[in-house]
Design a protein around this motif. Structure first.
Motif, PDB file in Angstrom:
ATOM      1  N   ASN A 591       0.865  -1.183   0.000  1.00  0.00           N
ATOM      2  CA  ASN A 591       0.000   0.000   0.000  1.00  0.00           C
ATOM      3  C   ASN A 591       0.905   1.237   0.000  1.00  0.00           C
ATOM      4  O   ASN A 591       1.294   1.730   1.064  1.00  0.00           O
ATOM      5  N   PRO A 592       1.290   1.737  -1.172  1.00  0.00           N
ATOM      6  CA  PRO A 592       2.278   2.824  -1.225  1.00  0.00           C
ATOM      7  C   PRO A 592       1.864   4.076  -0.474  1.00  0.00           C
ATOM      8  O   PRO A 592       2.702   4.743   0.137  1.00  0.00           O
ATOM      9  N   ARG A 593       0.587   4.416  -0.517  1.00  0.00           N
ATOM     10  CA  ARG A 593       0.142   5.649   0.141  1.00  0.00           C
ATOM     11  C   ARG A 593       0.432   5.612   1.633  1.00  0.00           C
ATOM     12  O   ARG A 593       0.864   6.607   2.224  1.00  0.00           O
ATOM     13  N   LYS A 594       0.206   4.474   2.259  1.00  0.00           N
ATOM     14  CA  LYS A 594       0.475   4.361   3.690  1.00  0.00           C
ATOM     15  C   LYS A 594       1.957   4.127   3.965  1.00  0.00           C
ATOM     16  O   LYS A 594       2.461   4.512   5.021  1.00  0.00           O
ATOM     17  N   ALA A 595       2.650   3.517   3.011  1.00  0.00           N
ATOM     18  CA  ALA A 595       4.059   3.199   3.240  1.00  0.00           C
ATOM     19  C   ALA A 595       4.938   4.438   3.352  1.00  0.00           C
ATOM     20  O   ALA A 595       5.995   4.391   3.986  1.00  0.00           O
ATOM     21  N   ILE A 596       4.530   5.554   2.762  1.00  0.00           N
ATOM     22  CA  ILE A 596       5.353   6.760   2.889  1.00  0.00           C
ATOM     23  C   ILE A 596       5.126   7.446   4.238  1.00  0.00           C
ATOM     24  O   ILE A 596       5.847   8.383   4.582  1.00  0.00           O
ATOM     25  N   ASP A 597       4.148   6.966   5.010  1.00  0.00           N
ATOM     26  CA  ASP A 597       3.899   7.523   6.350  1.00  0.00           C
ATOM     27  C   ASP A 597       3.481   6.386   7.287  1.00  0.00           C
ATOM     28  O   ASP A 597       2.319   6.275   7.680  1.00  0.00           O
ATOM     29  N   PRO A 598       4.432   5.507   7.674  1.00  0.00           N
ATOM     30  CA  PRO A 598       4.080   4.304   8.417  1.00  0.00           C
ATOM     31  C   PRO A 598       3.922   4.499   9.923  1.00  0.00           C
ATOM     32  O   PRO A 598       3.439   3.607  10.611  1.00  0.00           O
ATOM     33  N   GLY A 599       4.364   5.635  10.450  1.00  0.00           N
ATOM     34  CA  GLY A 599       4.283   5.870  11.884  1.00  0.00           C
ATOM     35  C   GLY A 599       5.486   5.348  12.636  1.00  0.00           C
ATOM     36  O   GLY A 599       6.263   6.101  13.232  1.00  0.00           O
ATOM     37  N   LEU A 600       5.658   4.026  12.645  1.00  0.00           N
ATOM     38  CA  LEU A 600       6.793   3.365  13.295  1.00  0.00           C
ATOM     39  C   LEU A 600       7.496   2.460  12.290  1.00  0.00           C
ATOM     40  O   LEU A 600       6.853   1.953  11.367  1.00  0.00           O
ATOM     41  N   VAL A 601       8.784   2.251  12.488  1.00  0.00           N
ATOM     42  CA  VAL A 601       9.512   1.283  11.662  1.00  0.00           C
ATOM     43  C   VAL A 601      10.372   0.397  12.556  1.00  0.00           C
ATOM     44  O   VAL A 601      10.810   0.803  13.636  1.00  0.00           O
ATOM     45  N   TYR A 602      10.578  -0.821  12.079  1.00  0.00           N
ATOM     46  CA  TYR A 602      11.540  -1.751  12.688  1.00  0.00           C
ATOM     47  C   TYR A 602      12.839  -1.596  11.919  1.00  0.00           C
ATOM     48  O   TYR A 602      12.991  -2.119  10.816  1.00  0.00           O
ATOM     49  N   ASP A 603      13.781  -0.868  12.495  1.00  0.00           N
ATOM     50  CA  ASP A 603      15.001  -0.540  11.769  1.00  0.00           C
ATOM     51  C   ASP A 603      16.100  -1.551  12.094  1.00  0.00           C
ATOM     52  O   ASP A 603      16.094  -2.198  13.149  1.00  0.00           O
ATOM     53  N   LEU A 604      17.036  -1.674  11.168  1.00  0.00           N
ATOM     54  CA  LEU A 604      18.194  -2.559  11.325  1.00  0.00           C
ATOM     55  C   LEU A 604      19.394  -1.921  10.646  1.00  0.00           C
ATOM     56  O   LEU A 604      19.270  -1.341   9.569  1.00  0.00           O
ATOM     57  N   THR A 605      20.553  -2.046  11.270  1.00  0.00           N
ATOM     58  CA  THR A 605      21.807  -1.662  10.628  1.00  0.00           C
ATOM     59  C   THR A 605      22.478  -2.931  10.103  1.00  0.00           C
ATOM     60  O   THR A 605      22.147  -4.044  10.541  1.00  0.00           O
ATOM     61  N   PRO A 606      23.422  -2.804   9.173  1.00  0.00           N
ATOM     62  CA  PRO A 606      24.154  -4.004   8.732  1.00  0.00           C
ATOM     63  C   PRO A 606      24.782  -4.763   9.897  1.00  0.00           C
ATOM     64  O   PRO A 606      24.828  -6.002   9.887  1.00  0.00           O
ATOM     65  N   GLN A 607      25.254  -4.056  10.901  1.00  0.00           N
ATOM     66  CA  GLN A 607      25.849  -4.693  12.074  1.00  0.00           C
ATOM     67  C   GLN A 607      24.842  -5.589  12.801  1.00  0.00           C
ATOM     68  O   GLN A 607      25.209  -6.629  13.375  1.00  0.00           O
ATOM     69  N   ASP A 608      23.575  -5.219  12.784  1.00  0.00           N
ATOM     70  CA  ASP A 608      22.547  -5.985  13.497  1.00  0.00           C
ATOM     71  C   ASP A 608      22.343  -7.375  12.912  1.00  0.00           C
ATOM     72  O   ASP A 608      21.818  -8.262  13.596  1.00  0.00           O
ATOM     73  N   TYR A 609      22.721  -7.578  11.651  1.00  0.00           N
ATOM     74  CA  TYR A 609      22.534  -8.893  11.035  1.00  0.00           C
ATOM     75  C   TYR A 609      23.598  -9.903  11.487  1.00  0.00           C
ATOM     76  O   TYR A 609      23.415 -11.107  11.312  1.00  0.00           O
ATOM     77  N   ILE A 610      24.711  -9.425  12.031  1.00  0.00           N
ATOM     78  CA  ILE A 610      25.816 -10.330  12.355  1.00  0.00           C
ATOM     79  C   ILE A 610      25.439 -11.352  13.429  1.00  0.00           C
ATOM     80  O   ILE A 610      25.692 -12.558  13.255  1.00  0.00           O
TER      81      ILE A 610
END
Length: 742
Positions: A591-610
């Motif tokens: 849903n692109p319209r909502k995706a540009i304003d999601p409110g919260l995100v679950y973020d990750l850095t490359p380091q977090d994948y290790i």
């Protein structure tokens, strides 16, 4: 004629080079095209259009602080009208129009609407073309300035989908090159390189970036093709074609030929694309279940996200069997394929009066939908599937041939029938494909019918002494109910490599997609190759709106705002007309319209994948993936479910009533001050507890942690599913939960 003082005062504000008193930081000073209707002035009549234009311009000029500034006035006026309405169109702000509406002379004003004859229907289906309110294209300027790299079969230079009219040059960070003729690249198609048949001695490819297959041209134009009028395929879906991000730049990396896509070519192209400065990488290709440390796409993708580049990949076309999904690394977006609300229908009429609906493109010109003999070669597996040379010796000349799907392509079946003299073809789905039909541009009139319909047609053939049928083509049909629905070919999870990560991530349009082609100007194709560039284009739009967001944040925005209901207000269905599970749709339909304003995100850095990778592989293999030494002997490794992923997968063993606990961190990207409360929707077999149940934020980019615990309630086995929602007054942040009961 004297102007009313309020009108004069308003015009002075409008055209006095926008003084500070007229500007507002709430966005109400943004210029938009409006049509303004006014009361027809008394005792004033003009005989020619230029007189009306001059009158409007003189009014605006007199209202300016600079007397007789007609040039400035004309810079605001677009058109003057005199026959059907009295009024004008002009670039105005919403606040200016609101003030104007209070004046005696005012009748009506509204944003100038845009009408489209829809061909590449997906932009409208995705809600990109909304003209009022927060339309995605309006909010993102159609992705202007974002660079989308396409790894595929090349490009067709000079195609109108790659026209650069009105586009500025690429940003200064672009370091790529064009290996086509000097005039072939432009501000739309900014780069083109081939990695096919690379000559290691001369350090250059022996092939050109020109597309000999059509696939790369199709995917590139789907992601970011320019608007092209009068597009169609044999008269079907006539209208305006457009990519998802029409003002984004395109960089082509040819890595595939008719014999496939070599892993080293892919890795070399990804390496080049990262150096060139692309923002998004789109890969409509897959290689099965390959460990990340041996998968060029996963390896190249990890470094890409390390450089802030978003990577979108196809889920694969091996559905509906489970464990077939490909490109499953969690730093990649894995895209399934579903339908739109546009269908291409053809009716199969049988000699006994039965009529059955199938998927079909319009037939050749002057096609006569008359009754013809109908033949099906039962008992011969090759002939019933219309394999090569299988109809030699079978009398099908001038007849319609029933062919079972499977074993060879739909195009090949049609070519076999045509070569044998057949006049038309009815393609019958396999039991696995069920109701999932596809309209193909084939070499003779055709209709693809569901499996159950095929059984009825075969029963008629067996009972009739002289079976006959006709094909009647209904053309393009809009607003198809139960849309979207999952395509049967779309590969399904769970992932064989990392079953603790729910894959695919998302689904998007991938059935009957019209886009640019090679020999003919446009073509209709289906596959996750088609859905992948849709998501690549959406990622480009989000990147434009939020240039500081990480690839993981963009991915989270796409996933947590997806929807799981169709246009009939029921659950999205699969090829069996049953509710599609998360192993088919992932988080749902984008849903692109909502995706540009999601409110919260679950973020990750490359380091977090290790730590996650250390839970899968030994240190040396993790080092291959991340590109630097890693010590996995420390206690910092985590299970797959503990990765800060937007979806949640958990396994609960039988006879084990201990709880499984995961932690997640969300980042506020909405309003600075906001509060979210948890809402759970879980099956009865499982008990779930979330702590805390309320998350409060007082600034943007603030992070909050929560834990979620799962416990079995007793019996049951197999896969069940539910969802976790964080709900505020404006946003619903949804995470799908897949639970395996062992």
């Amino acid at each position: 004629m004297a102007l009313p003082k309020p009108f004069l005062a308003l015009l002075i504000c409008l055209f006095a080079s926008l003084p500070l008193s007229c500007l507002h930081v709430d966005g109400s000073d943004e210029l938009k095209a409006f049509i303004v209707h006014v009361k027809r002035p008394e005792n004033l009549s003009f005989s020619v259009a230029e007189q009306w234009t001059g009158w409007y311009s003189s009014l605006l000029s007199l209202a300016s602080l600079e007397a007789n500034d007609t040039d400035f006035a004309r810079s605001r006026v677009i058109y003057s009208y005199r026959h059907v309405v009295t009024g004008f169109s002009a670039l105005l702000t919403e606040r200016e129009v609101e003030a104007m509406s209070k004046l005696d002379w005012f009748l009506h004003a509204y944003p100038s609407p845009v009408y489209h004859l829809m061909t590449t229907h997906s932009p409208k289906f995705l809600g990109l073309r909304q003209r009022i309110g927060n339309g995605v294209w309006n909010a993102t300027n159609m992705g202007q300035g974002v660079i989308v790299g396409i790894l595929d079969t090349g490009v067709t230079p000079g195609h109108p989908s790659f026209d650069d009219y009105g586009l500025p040059p690429p940003p200064a960070k672009w370091k790529g090159r064009c290996d086509l003729n000097a005039s072939a690249c432009n501000n739309k198609l900014i780069g083109a390189r081939s990695f096919i048949n690379y000559d290691a001695v001369r350090r250059r490819p022996t092939d050109t970036p020109i597309d000999d297959e059509g696939h790369g041209t199709h995917t590139a134009s789907t992601a970011a093709g320019a608007l092209v009028k009068h597009a169609d395929v044999d008269g079907n879906a006539r209208g305006v074609a457009a990519g998802v991000a029409p003002r984004a730049h395109i960089a082509i990396y040819k890595v595939c030929s008719e014999i496939g896509c070599a892993g080293y070519d892919i890795l070399a192209a990804m390496d080049a694309a990262v150096a060139d400065g692309v923002d998004v990488l789109s890969l409509s290709l897959g290689g099965g279940s390959i460990p990340f440390h041996s998968d060029p796409v996963a390896l190249g993708g990890f470094e890409a996200i390390n450089k802030g580049i978003f990577v979108s990949c196809s889920a694969g076309n091996s559905g509906p069997d489970p464990y077939t999904v490909t490109n499953v690394a969690p730093w990649l977006l894995t895209v399934g394929a579903s339908t739109m609300d546009r269908s291409f229908l053809g009716t199969v009429k049988l000699g006994d009066g039965q009529e059955w609906e199938g998927a079909s493109l319009n037939p050749p010109r002057n096609f006569d939908s008359k009754m013809l003999p109908l033949v099906y070669v039962a008992g011969d597996a090759a002939a019933s599937h219309c394999l090569n040379d299988s109809l030699n010796g079978v009398d099908v000349r001038g007849k319609i041939v029933l062919c079972d799907r499977g074993d060879n392509s739909r195009l090949e079946k049609a070519q076999v029938v045509k070569s044998a003299g057949g006049a038309g073809i009815i393609l019958v789905n396999t039991p696995e494909d069920a109701y999932s039909t596809i309209a193909d541009p084939l070499v003779l009139p055709a209709s693809n019918v569901p499996y159950v319909v095929g059984l009825k047609i075969k029963a008629y053939i067996n009972s009739a002494s002289a079976p006959a049928a006709s094909l009647v083509f209904n053309g393009t049909v809009m607003h198809t109910p139960h849309s979207p629905s999952m395509a049967s070919f779309s590969s399904r999870g769970p992932s064989q490599i990392t079953p603790g990560i729910l894959k695919p991530d998302i689904t998007g349009p991938g059935v009957n997609i019209l886009a640019a082609w090679t020999i003919q100007k446009f073509n209709m194709n289906s596959g996750t190759s088609m859905s992948c560039p849709h998501l690549s284009g959406i990622a480009a739009l989000i990147k434009k709106a939020h240039p500081d967001w990480s690839p993981a944040a963009i991915k989270s925005a796409i996933m947590t705002t997806a929807y799981v209901t169709d246009n009939s207000r029921g659950p999205i269905l699969d090829e069996r007309h049953l509710p599609a599970d998360f192993f088919a749709i992932g988080a749902g339909h984008v849903n692109p319209r909502k995706a540009i304003d999601p409110g919260l995100v679950y973020d990750l850095t490359p380091q977090d994948y290790i730590p996650y990778l250390c839970g899968l592989y030994e240190s040396s293999l993790v080092e291959v993936i991340v590109g630097r030494p890693v010590d996995c002997s420390s206690p910092n490794s985590i299970s797959e479910g503990e990765l800060n992923y937007p979806s949640i997968s958990v396994t609960l063993p039988a006879n084990n009533l201990t709880s499984v606990r995961y932690r997640r961190t969300v980042t506020n990207v909405g309003k600075p001050t906001s509060t979210y409360r948890v809402k759970l929707d879980l099956p009865k077999e499982v008990s779930v507890r979330v702590t805390p149940t309320k998350l409060s934020f007082n600034e943007v980019n603030q992070k909050r942690r929560f834990s979620i615990s799962f416990r079995r309630n007793g019996g049951g086995s197999g896969a069940v599913q539910g969802q976790l929602l964080w709900v505020s007054g404006k946003h619903v942040v949804r995470s799908p939960i897949s639970i395996r009961l062992e």
